[in-house]
Design a protein around this motif. Structure first.
Motif, PDB file in Angstrom:
ATOM      1  N   THR A   4       0.829  -1.212   0.000  1.00 16.37           N
ATOM      2  CA  THR A   4       0.000   0.000   0.000  1.00 16.37           C
ATOM      3  C   THR A   4       0.859   1.256   0.000  1.00 16.37           C
ATOM      4  O   THR A   4       0.628   2.194  -0.769  1.00 16.37           O
ATOM      5  N   PHE A   5       1.863   1.298   0.875  1.00 22.65           N
ATOM      6  CA  PHE A   5       2.699   2.491   0.984  1.00 22.65           C
ATOM      7  C   PHE A   5       3.475   2.751  -0.310  1.00 22.65           C
ATOM      8  O   PHE A   5       3.566   3.885  -0.783  1.00 22.65           O
ATOM      9  N   VAL A   6       4.037   1.687  -0.884  1.00 21.58           N
ATOM     10  CA  VAL A   6       4.809   1.851  -2.109  1.00 21.58           C
ATOM     11  C   VAL A   6       3.901   2.249  -3.274  1.00 21.58           C
ATOM     12  O   VAL A   6       4.227   3.144  -4.066  1.00 21.58           O
ATOM     13  N   ALA A   7       2.752   1.594  -3.371  1.00 22.43           N
ATOM     14  CA  ALA A   7       1.827   1.911  -4.464  1.00 22.43           C
ATOM     15  C   ALA A   7       1.336   3.349  -4.366  1.00 22.43           C
ATOM     16  O   ALA A   7       1.220   4.051  -5.380  1.00 22.43           O
ATOM     17  N   ALA A   8       1.049   3.807  -3.147  1.00 19.26           N
ATOM     18  CA  ALA A   8       0.606   5.195  -2.981  1.00 19.26           C
ATOM     19  C   ALA A   8       1.685   6.161  -3.457  1.00 19.26           C
ATOM     20  O   ALA A   8       1.392   7.170  -4.122  1.00 19.26           O
ATOM     21  N   ALA A   9       2.943   5.867  -3.140  1.00 20.21           N
ATOM     22  CA  ALA A   9       4.048   6.741  -3.531  1.00 20.21           C
ATOM     23  C   ALA A   9       4.271   6.715  -5.040  1.00 20.21           C
ATOM     24  O   ALA A   9       4.556   7.745  -5.655  1.00 20.21           O
ATOM     25  N   THR A  55      -5.145   7.024  -5.802  1.00 17.87           N
ATOM     26  CA  THR A  55      -4.890   6.926  -4.369  1.00 17.87           C
ATOM     27  C   THR A  55      -4.905   5.459  -3.960  1.00 17.87           C
ATOM     28  O   THR A  55      -5.617   4.642  -4.537  1.00 17.87           O
ATOM     29  N   VAL A  56      -4.100   5.139  -2.950  1.00 18.83           N
ATOM     30  CA  VAL A  56      -4.020   3.768  -2.451  1.00 18.83           C
ATOM     31  C   VAL A  56      -4.029   3.819  -0.926  1.00 18.83           C
ATOM     32  O   VAL A  56      -3.140   4.410  -0.311  1.00 18.83           O
ATOM     33  N   ASN A  57      -5.033   3.243  -0.331  1.00 12.78           N
ATOM     34  CA  ASN A  57      -5.155   3.184   1.123  1.00 12.78           C
ATOM     35  C   ASN A  57      -5.444   1.751   1.553  1.00 12.78           C
ATOM     36  O   ASN A  57      -5.732   0.885   0.724  1.00 12.78           O
ATOM     37  N   ALA A  58      -5.355   1.499   2.841  1.00 16.53           N
ATOM     38  CA  ALA A  58      -5.644   0.170   3.376  1.00 16.53           C
ATOM     39  C   ALA A  58      -6.540   0.295   4.596  1.00 16.53           C
ATOM     40  O   ALA A  58      -6.504   1.301   5.307  1.00 16.53           O
TER      41      ALA A  58
END
Length: 286
Positions: free
Chosen positions: A167-172, A180-183
């Motif tokens: 999630t963190f890498v995809a959001a960046a 946007t990418v959240n979990a």
């Protein structure tokens, strides 16, 4: 044309609740699951006046995940939201866990997030490169086990922690394309947890079912909305009547000495740092 959402693992539990909630807000919904469960839920939605189609397949399959995204675009003309919800458990203490039990959970719970995410992101990136506006939303599903760990769930905890890293890498990486990418780390009564939460109701004596999966879905639907464009790379704990923002790993206290540590010096630094730091949140079941 309205917004279009894919919900994986939507034949039961949280995924089913999400699919119904998206449909109730006017989304066109692609209901994914294995077997015939997706057909049942899509039929429930259409019978209630919503718009849904079923797509049966394994989201950990690279080819099927690509097909799933293509199905949404071909049937509804676009894609705006991907909810990665599909998952399973094979609980066992680590010393008794088999390779098959490890691999299956990693395949479904982690690779089954990556494959749809990758193909949805490629679709939105192509739109952005064509100069078309993109309002892509990805909502991944982690767990308290991914945040804190859970005794007897080493495979599940590792996979769900992997979902957070993804999630963190995809959001960046994907923010530049309008994605946007959240979990979420939900807690609800599902086929995986029904024996744990079977009797948990609101303690105030109302008929509010605190562990109903429907309590989680409003947050998921909002994260899939256009209004959620300013929120990305975040993890939300959600259950009952509570939504919390998880505050994960951060840089903590450090020791520096301007040269290589000697062994004894490294040991003293560790003991001092541990003594200064707050105790970690206990592993579930510890």
């Amino acid at each position: 044309m309205g917004r279009v959402a894919i919900v994986t693992g939507a034949g039961q539990g949280l995924g089913r609740a999400h699919a119904h909630a998206f449909a109730a807000e006017g989304f066109d919904v692609v209901v994914n699951d294995v077997g015939g469960a997706a057909e049942v839920v899509a039929g429930e939605i259409t019978a209630a006046g919503g718009s849904a189609i079923a797509s049966a397949g394994d989201v950990a399959s690279w080819a099927y995940a690509e097909q799933l995204v293509a199905t949404a675009v071909e049937r509804f003309g676009d894609l705006h939201v991907l909810v990665n919800n599909a998952g399973l458990v094979r609980d066992r203490m680590l010393v008794g866990m088999s390779e098959v039990e490890w691999d299956l959970v990693m395949e479904v719970d982690l690779k089954g997030h990556f494959c749809p995410l990758r193909h949805a992101a490629a679709y939105w990136r192509a739109q952005a490169k064509e100069g078309r506006p993109v309002s892509g939303r990805i909502v991944n599903t982690s767990s308290g086990a991914g945040l804190m760990g859970s005794v007897g769930q080493g495979n599940y905890s590792a996979a769900k922690a992997g979902v957070l890293g993804l999630t963190f890498v995809a959001a960046a990486e994907l923010g530049r394309y309008g994605i946007t990418v959240n979990a979420i780390a939900p807690s609800a009564r599902t086929p995986m947890t029904e024996t744990v939460f079977a009797d948990m109701m609101d303690t105030a004596g109302s008929d509010f079912d605190a562990m109903a999966p429907d309590n989680v879905s409003p947050l998921v639907v909002w994260l899939g909305s256009e209004e959620a464009g300013g929120v990305t790379g975040r993890v939300f704990e959600v259950e009952a009547d509570r939504i919390g923002l998880a505050d994960g790993w951060r840089y903590g206290h450090r020791r520096e000495i301007g040269r290589r540590f000697a062994v004894a010096e490294a040991g003293k630094a560790v003991l001092d740092l541990v003594a200064e730091a707050p105790a970690p949140t206990p592993v579930y079941g510890a």
